[in-house]
Motif scaffolding. Structure first.
Motif, short mmCIF file in Angstrom:
data_model
loop_
_atom_site.label_atom_id
_atom_site.label_comp_id
_atom_site.label_asym_id
_atom_site.label_seq_id
_atom_site.Cartn_x
_atom_site.Cartn_y
_atom_site.Cartn_z
N ARG A 61 76.97 56.00 57.97
CA ARG A 61 77.57 57.29 57.59
C ARG A 61 79.09 57.17 57.60
NH1 ARG A 61 79.92 60.05 61.67
NH2 ARG A 61 79.42 59.42 63.82
N GLY A 62 79.74 58.01 56.81
CA GLY A 62 81.19 58.01 56.73
C GLY A 62 81.78 59.33 57.16
N GLY A 63 83.05 59.31 57.45
CA GLY A 63 83.78 60.52 57.80
C GLY A 63 85.25 60.34 57.49
N MET A 64 85.96 61.45 57.29
CA MET A 64 87.37 61.31 56.92
C MET A 64 88.12 62.61 57.15
SD MET A 64 88.97 59.69 53.44
CE MET A 64 88.07 60.80 52.34
N LEU A 65 89.32 62.48 57.73
CA LEU A 65 90.27 63.58 57.81
C LEU A 65 91.27 63.40 56.68
CD1 LEU A 65 91.42 66.03 59.43
CD2 LEU A 65 92.86 64.37 60.64
N SER A 66 91.42 64.43 55.83
CA SER A 66 92.25 64.31 54.63
C SER A 66 93.34 65.37 54.61
CB SER A 66 91.40 64.46 53.37
OG SER A 66 90.42 63.46 53.30
N VAL A 67 94.46 65.00 53.99
CA VAL A 67 95.53 65.93 53.66
C VAL A 67 95.66 65.94 52.14
CG1 VAL A 67 97.97 66.46 53.89
CG2 VAL A 67 96.72 65.50 55.83
N THR A 68 95.65 67.14 51.53
CA THR A 68 95.64 67.24 50.07
C THR A 68 96.69 68.23 49.58
OG1 THR A 68 93.26 66.80 50.05
CG2 THR A 68 94.22 67.69 48.03
N PRO A 69 97.82 67.77 49.04
CA PRO A 69 98.73 68.66 48.33
C PRO A 69 98.19 68.92 46.92
CG PRO A 69 99.63 66.44 48.39
CD PRO A 69 98.34 66.40 49.17
N ALA A 70 98.29 70.17 46.45
CA ALA A 70 97.66 70.52 45.18
C ALA A 70 98.46 71.58 44.44
CB ALA A 70 96.23 71.01 45.40
N ILE A 71 98.19 71.67 43.12
CA ILE A 71 98.76 72.69 42.24
C ILE A 71 97.63 73.64 41.83
CG2 ILE A 71 99.79 73.12 39.98
CD1 ILE A 71 101.75 72.04 41.98
N LEU A 72 97.92 74.94 41.82
CA LEU A 72 96.95 75.97 41.44
C LEU A 72 97.35 76.63 40.13
CD1 LEU A 72 96.64 77.68 44.93
CD2 LEU A 72 94.92 76.23 43.88
N ILE A 73 96.35 76.85 39.29
CA ILE A 73 96.55 77.59 38.04
C ILE A 73 95.58 78.76 38.04
CG2 ILE A 73 96.48 77.51 35.52
CD1 ILE A 73 97.01 74.51 35.72
N SER A 74 96.08 79.97 37.85
CA SER A 74 95.28 81.18 37.95
C SER A 74 95.32 81.98 36.65
CB SER A 74 95.78 82.04 39.12
OG SER A 74 95.27 83.34 39.06
N ALA A 75 94.26 82.77 36.43
CA ALA A 75 94.25 83.67 35.27
C ALA A 75 95.12 84.90 35.50
CB ALA A 75 92.82 84.11 34.97
N GLY A 76 95.50 85.17 36.75
CA GLY A 76 96.40 86.28 37.04
C GLY A 76 95.75 87.64 37.05
N ILE B 181 94.67 62.38 50.37
CA ILE B 181 95.16 61.31 51.24
C ILE B 181 94.29 61.30 52.49
CG2 ILE B 181 97.15 60.35 52.45
CD1 ILE B 181 98.91 62.11 50.64
N GLY B 182 93.40 60.32 52.58
CA GLY B 182 92.52 60.21 53.74
C GLY B 182 93.22 59.47 54.86
N VAL B 183 93.72 60.21 55.85
CA VAL B 183 94.55 59.59 56.89
C VAL B 183 93.71 58.97 58.02
CG1 VAL B 183 96.56 61.01 56.43
CG2 VAL B 183 94.81 61.87 57.98
N LEU B 184 92.50 59.44 58.23
CA LEU B 184 91.65 58.90 59.30
C LEU B 184 90.23 58.66 58.79
CD1 LEU B 184 92.72 60.99 62.44
CD2 LEU B 184 93.23 58.59 61.97
N PRO B 185 90.04 57.73 57.85
CA PRO B 185 88.68 57.43 57.39
C PRO B 185 87.96 56.57 58.43
CG PRO B 185 90.26 56.04 56.26
CD PRO B 185 91.07 56.98 57.11
N VAL B 186 86.65 56.70 58.48
CA VAL B 186 85.84 55.92 59.41
C VAL B 186 84.46 55.70 58.81
CG1 VAL B 186 85.02 57.97 60.65
CG2 VAL B 186 85.01 55.75 61.79
N LEU B 187 83.89 54.56 59.11
CA LEU B 187 82.51 54.24 58.73
C LEU B 187 81.78 53.77 59.98
CD1 LEU B 187 80.31 53.66 56.51
CD2 LEU B 187 81.21 51.33 56.47
N VAL B 188 80.62 54.34 60.26
CA VAL B 188 79.84 53.99 61.44
C VAL B 188 78.49 53.44 60.99
CG1 VAL B 188 78.79 54.83 63.58
CG2 VAL B 188 80.98 55.78 62.80
N SER B 189 78.17 52.25 61.49
CA SER B 189 76.90 51.59 61.17
C SER B 189 76.11 51.40 62.46
CB SER B 189 77.18 50.23 60.51
OG SER B 189 75.98 49.52 60.32
#
Length: 285
Positions: A124-139, A153-161
């Motif tokens: 199984r996998g796991g990840m802590l991510s930071v995501t900067p993004a742009i939004l477009i709205s219909a208003g 940007i996955g700053v703390l990815p991990v895989l456990v076997s």
């Protein structure tokens, strides 16, 4: 009578024009609150798999077969905390922190030892991510569709076997368990989402969205964190070379082994890709 009908018609037309004018003014003067905080949960399925991690053994002793078990690390759940800002009612920016918790994928072990009547692995996998993004709205004011595009940007990815082995042919029966964890490195990718904001009040919004996220990750090292034989802890009996591995671009194959140092293995790339349905609430400030 005709004069009365004419007066009523003119009056109704005037009311219609006034109502339309007020509606146009309402749309023009609608200004969403600039800042918001978002809390959300979601779940999804993997859209990409690794084909060199797990296998399935089948057939008979005289005609055994081995087949591939695809390992998709994107099956699981996520929780998100985001902070956003609207430049106007059509364009905004957001930065979010999300935690992905993957569900295990089960298969037979590639190190199926001789004499083991049953050997399996769960990944199984796991990840802590930071995501900067742009939004477009219909208003729109009440039900407002939007789209979001971001850099993941996955700053703390991990895989456990988790490896388990049972042998019922011995007397007494024996068993082994081993947990190997993969760490290090940064997962990079992108996200794209489309959703709808339901603005209940000026301060509270409910949202639902469909999101696609894709990232690849190459771990830097791995470490065995659990090793038991017949439920007895034997981790201290393993050497550093047996417990730890560093993933490198080049391996010296001269056969010299230093048991006091981590072993060297070639780097591998793992996909964190998922399509998920997310929902939550936004508090507009």
């Amino acid at each position: 009578m005709k004069k009365t009908l004419l007066i009523i018609s003119v009056w109704l037309m005037a009311l219609s024009v006034i109502a339309q004018d007020q509606e146009v003014k309402s749309v023009r003067t609608f200004k969403p609150r600039k800042f918001y905080i978002q809390i959300g949960l979601g779940g999804g399925v993997s859209t990409a798999s690794s084909f060199d991690m797990l296998y399935k053994y089948s057939g008979s002793t005289t005609n055994p077969t081995v087949s591939i078990v695809p390992v998709g690390l994107g099956n699981g759940f996520n929780g998100t905390l985001a902070f956003g800002y609207w430049f106007n009612k059509y364009l905004g920016a957001e930065i979010s922190v999300s935690e992905f918790m993957g569900l295990p994928v089960k298969g037979d072990s590639v190190i199926h030892l001789i004499g083991a009547s049953k050997a399996s692995v769960k990944v199984r996998g796991g990840m802590l991510s930071v995501t900067p993004a742009i939004l477009i709205s219909a208003g729109l004011e009440k039900v407002n569709p939007y789209a979001r595009f971001g850099l993941q940007i996955g700053v703390l990815p991990v895989l456990v076997s988790k490896y388990s082995q049972e042998n019922s042919t011995t007397n007494p029966p024996s068993s082994k368990e081993m947990t190997n964890s993969y760490y290090g490195g940064v997962a990079l990718g992108y996200t794209a989402a489309g959703g709808v904001n339901f603005n209940f009040t000026k301060l509270l919004t409910f949202y639902v969205e469909l999101q696609f996220a894709h990232a690849t990750w190459s771990p830097s090292y791995s470490e065995i964190t659990k090793y038991t034989v017949n439920d007895e802890d034997r981790l201290s009996e393993l050497t550093t070379w047996q417990k730890e591995a560093d993933f490198v671009w080049e391996v010296n194959s001269n056969g010299v082994i230093d048991q006091s140092q981590p072993r060297k293995e070639l780097r591998k790339s793992l996909p964190f890709s998922t399509v998920s349905i997310n929902l939550g609430i936004k508090f507009r400030l």
